[in-house]
Design a protein around this motif. Sequence first.
Motif, PDB file in Angstrom:
ATOM      1  N   THR A 142       0.821  -1.206   0.000  1.00 24.65           N
ATOM      2  CA  THR A 142       0.000   0.000   0.000  1.00 24.65           C
ATOM      3  C   THR A 142       0.859   1.262   0.000  1.00 24.65           C
ATOM      4  OG1 THR A 142      -1.696  -1.189   1.242  1.00 24.65           O
ATOM      5  CG2 THR A 142      -1.829   1.216   1.235  1.00 24.65           C
ATOM      6  N   VAL A 143       1.814   1.318   0.920  1.00 16.68           N
ATOM      7  CA  VAL A 143       2.638   2.519   1.073  1.00 16.68           C
ATOM      8  C   VAL A 143       3.399   2.850  -0.205  1.00 16.68           C
ATOM      9  CG1 VAL A 143       4.597   3.494   2.331  1.00 16.68           C
ATOM     10  CG2 VAL A 143       2.843   2.229   3.563  1.00 16.68           C
ATOM     11  N   ARG A 144       3.918   1.836  -0.858  1.00 17.08           N
ATOM     12  CA  ARG A 144       4.706   2.036  -2.082  1.00 17.08           C
ATOM     13  C   ARG A 144       3.852   1.972  -3.347  1.00 17.08           C
ATOM     14  NH1 ARG A 144      10.213  -1.412  -0.610  1.00 17.08           N
ATOM     15  NH2 ARG A 144      10.753  -0.194   1.238  1.00 17.08           N
ATOM     16  N   ASP A 145       2.559   1.768  -3.159  1.00 16.16           N
ATOM     17  CA  ASP A 145       1.588   1.779  -4.262  1.00 16.16           C
ATOM     18  C   ASP A 145       1.991   0.842  -5.405  1.00 16.16           C
ATOM     19  OD1 ASP A 145      -0.799   2.580  -5.372  1.00 16.16           O
ATOM     20  OD2 ASP A 145       0.032   4.376  -6.299  1.00 16.16           O
ATOM     21  N   TYR A 146       2.366  -0.388  -5.037  1.00 18.25           N
ATOM     22  CA  TYR A 146       2.843  -1.363  -6.019  1.00 18.25           C
ATOM     23  C   TYR A 146       1.841  -1.610  -7.145  1.00 18.25           C
ATOM     24  CZ  TYR A 146       6.676  -2.834  -2.887  1.00 18.25           C
ATOM     25  OH  TYR A 146       7.798  -2.884  -2.110  1.00 18.25           O
ATOM     26  N   ASN A 147       0.551  -1.661  -6.828  1.00 18.47           N
ATOM     27  CA  ASN A 147      -0.445  -2.031  -7.821  1.00 18.47           C
ATOM     28  C   ASN A 147      -0.635  -1.005  -8.932  1.00 18.47           C
ATOM     29  OD1 ASN A 147      -0.955  -4.499  -6.649  1.00 18.47           O
ATOM     30  ND2 ASN A 147      -2.651  -3.754  -5.414  1.00 18.47           N
ATOM     31  N   SER A 148      -0.189   0.220  -8.737  1.00 17.68           N
ATOM     32  CA  SER A 148      -0.356   1.229  -9.785  1.00 17.68           C
ATOM     33  C   SER A 148       0.921   1.439 -10.599  1.00 17.68           C
ATOM     34  CB  SER A 148      -0.818   2.559  -9.175  1.00 17.68           C
ATOM     35  OG  SER A 148       0.226   3.138  -8.424  1.00 17.68           O
ATOM     36  N   ARG A 149       1.969   0.722 -10.269  1.00 16.42           N
ATOM     37  CA  ARG A 149       3.233   0.889 -10.978  1.00 16.42           C
ATOM     38  C   ARG A 149       3.212   0.140 -12.308  1.00 16.42           C
ATOM     39  NH1 ARG A 149       7.406  -0.175  -6.098  1.00 16.42           N
ATOM     40  NH2 ARG A 149       8.736   1.530  -6.733  1.00 16.42           N
ATOM     41  N   GLU A 150       3.977   0.652 -13.258  1.00 15.49           N
ATOM     42  CA  GLU A 150       4.033   0.080 -14.601  1.00 15.49           C
ATOM     43  C   GLU A 150       4.907  -1.166 -14.590  1.00 15.49           C
ATOM     44  OE1 GLU A 150       4.996  -0.911 -18.411  1.00 15.49           O
ATOM     45  OE2 GLU A 150       6.538   0.245 -17.402  1.00 15.49           O
ATOM     46  N   LEU A 151       4.363  -2.278 -15.066  1.00 15.49           N
ATOM     47  CA  LEU A 151       5.021  -3.566 -14.962  1.00 15.49           C
ATOM     48  C   LEU A 151       6.380  -3.590 -15.667  1.00 15.49           C
ATOM     49  CD1 LEU A 151       4.943  -6.472 -13.970  1.00 15.49           C
ATOM     50  CD2 LEU A 151       3.710  -7.074 -16.067  1.00 15.49           C
ATOM     51  N   GLY A 152       6.473  -3.010 -16.848  1.00  9.96           N
ATOM     52  CA  GLY A 152       7.731  -3.033 -17.596  1.00  9.96           C
ATOM     53  C   GLY A 152       8.871  -2.382 -16.839  1.00  9.96           C
ATOM     54  N   SER A 153       8.619  -1.221 -16.242  1.00 16.34           N
ATOM     55  CA  SER A 153       9.687  -0.534 -15.504  1.00 16.34           C
ATOM     56  C   SER A 153      10.014  -1.277 -14.212  1.00 16.34           C
ATOM     57  CB  SER A 153       9.328   0.922 -15.221  1.00 16.34           C
ATOM     58  OG  SER A 153       8.268   1.018 -14.315  1.00 16.34           O
ATOM     59  N   LEU A 154       8.996  -1.886 -13.578  1.00 13.87           N
ATOM     60  CA  LEU A 154       9.252  -2.684 -12.381  1.00 13.87           C
ATOM     61  C   LEU A 154      10.140  -3.875 -12.707  1.00 13.87           C
ATOM     62  CD1 LEU A 154       5.787  -2.766 -10.599  1.00 13.87           C
ATOM     63  CD2 LEU A 154       7.875  -1.687  -9.771  1.00 13.87           C
ATOM     64  N   LEU A 155       9.866  -4.517 -13.825  1.00 19.72           N
ATOM     65  CA  LEU A 155      10.679  -5.651 -14.236  1.00 19.72           C
ATOM     66  C   LEU A 155      12.110  -5.210 -14.529  1.00 19.72           C
ATOM     67  CD1 LEU A 155      10.877  -8.647 -14.822  1.00 19.72           C
ATOM     68  CD2 LEU A 155      10.047  -8.174 -17.134  1.00 19.72           C
ATOM     69  N   ASP A 156      12.264  -4.082 -15.208  1.00 23.02           N
ATOM     70  CA  ASP A 156      13.604  -3.546 -15.478  1.00 23.02           C
ATOM     71  C   ASP A 156      14.348  -3.261 -14.174  1.00 23.02           C
ATOM     72  OD1 ASP A 156      13.083  -3.660 -18.199  1.00 23.02           O
ATOM     73  OD2 ASP A 156      12.630  -1.505 -18.373  1.00 23.02           O
ATOM     74  N   ASP A 157      13.646  -2.644 -13.217  1.00 21.53           N
ATOM     75  CA  ASP A 157      14.261  -2.347 -11.912  1.00 21.53           C
ATOM     76  C   ASP A 157      14.666  -3.633 -11.197  1.00 21.53           C
ATOM     77  OD1 ASP A 157      13.753   0.325 -12.411  1.00 21.53           O
ATOM     78  OD2 ASP A 157      12.060   0.458 -11.015  1.00 21.53           O
ATOM     79  N   PHE A 158      13.796  -4.644 -11.241  1.00 15.93           N
ATOM     80  CA  PHE A 158      14.091  -5.922 -10.591  1.00 15.93           C
ATOM     81  C   PHE A 158      15.330  -6.565 -11.202  1.00 15.93           C
ATOM     82  CE2 PHE A 158      13.862 -10.543 -10.729  1.00 15.93           C
ATOM     83  CZ  PHE A 158      13.853 -10.839  -9.376  1.00 15.93           C
ATOM     84  N   VAL A 159      15.389  -6.614 -12.528  1.00 22.64           N
ATOM     85  CA  VAL A 159      16.528  -7.247 -13.210  1.00 22.64           C
ATOM     86  C   VAL A 159      17.821  -6.500 -12.879  1.00 22.64           C
ATOM     87  CG1 VAL A 159      17.538  -7.729 -15.479  1.00 22.64           C
ATOM     88  CG2 VAL A 159      15.139  -8.283 -15.035  1.00 22.64           C
ATOM     89  N   ALA A 160      17.782  -5.181 -12.884  1.00 24.05           N
ATOM     90  CA  ALA A 160      18.981  -4.399 -12.555  1.00 24.05           C
ATOM     91  C   ALA A 160      19.429  -4.649 -11.118  1.00 24.05           C
ATOM     92  CB  ALA A 160      18.707  -2.910 -12.776  1.00 24.05           C
ATOM     93  N   GLU A 161      18.485  -4.658 -10.186  1.00 21.20           N
ATOM     94  CA  GLU A 161      18.824  -4.904  -8.780  1.00 21.20           C
ATOM     95  C   GLU A 161      19.349  -6.319  -8.584  1.00 21.20           C
ATOM     96  OE1 GLU A 161      19.825  -4.464  -5.058  1.00 21.20           O
ATOM     97  OE2 GLU A 161      19.109  -2.799  -6.310  1.00 21.20           O
ATOM     98  N   ARG A 162      18.740  -7.285  -9.257  1.00 19.57           N
ATOM     99  CA  ARG A 162      19.200  -8.664  -9.126  1.00 19.57           C
ATOM    100  C   ARG A 162      20.619  -8.809  -9.674  1.00 19.57           C
ATOM    101  NH1 ARG A 162      17.530 -10.293  -5.906  1.00 19.57           N
ATOM    102  NH2 ARG A 162      15.628 -11.433  -6.157  1.00 19.57           N
ATOM    103  N   LYS A 163      20.932  -8.139 -10.765  1.00 18.90           N
ATOM    104  CA  LYS A 163      22.300  -8.183 -11.316  1.00 18.90           C
ATOM    105  C   LYS A 163      23.294  -7.600 -10.318  1.00 18.90           C
ATOM    106  CE  LYS A 163      21.260  -8.171 -16.235  1.00 18.90           C
ATOM    107  NZ  LYS A 163      21.343  -7.448 -17.507  1.00 18.90           N
TER     108      LYS A 163
END
Length: 101
Positions: free
Chosen positions: A11-32
């Motif tokens: 809720t606080v970070r409003d995950y459900n309204s975030r754009e999936l493509g950019s979230l995936l890009d952020d996840f991949v970058a952080e995982r690397k």
Amino acid sequence: MPHIDPQGWVTVRDYNSRELGSLLDDFVAERKRSVAWLRSLESPSWDNVNHHPAGFEIRAGDMLAAWVDHDLLHIRQLTDLRHELLVARSAPYLTIYAGEW
């Protein structure tokens, strides 16, 4: 150990309204970055213990295993959602020939 609130963050970070493509890009970058950091460790002590505020001990190796398992839990959640969507969109046709879920 840092305090975390995964359920509250939804809720606080409003995950459900975030754009999936950019979230995936952020996840991949952080995982690397994370994997690069893990590879940079020289002879890590996976048996080092931390005392969790909830009253249990957790080793570094436990955290690493839980980290991987946590990712797998999310993959399972996504797979289940895809399955439910397929079943709903396939109606009136059935998917039972594929096997039990």
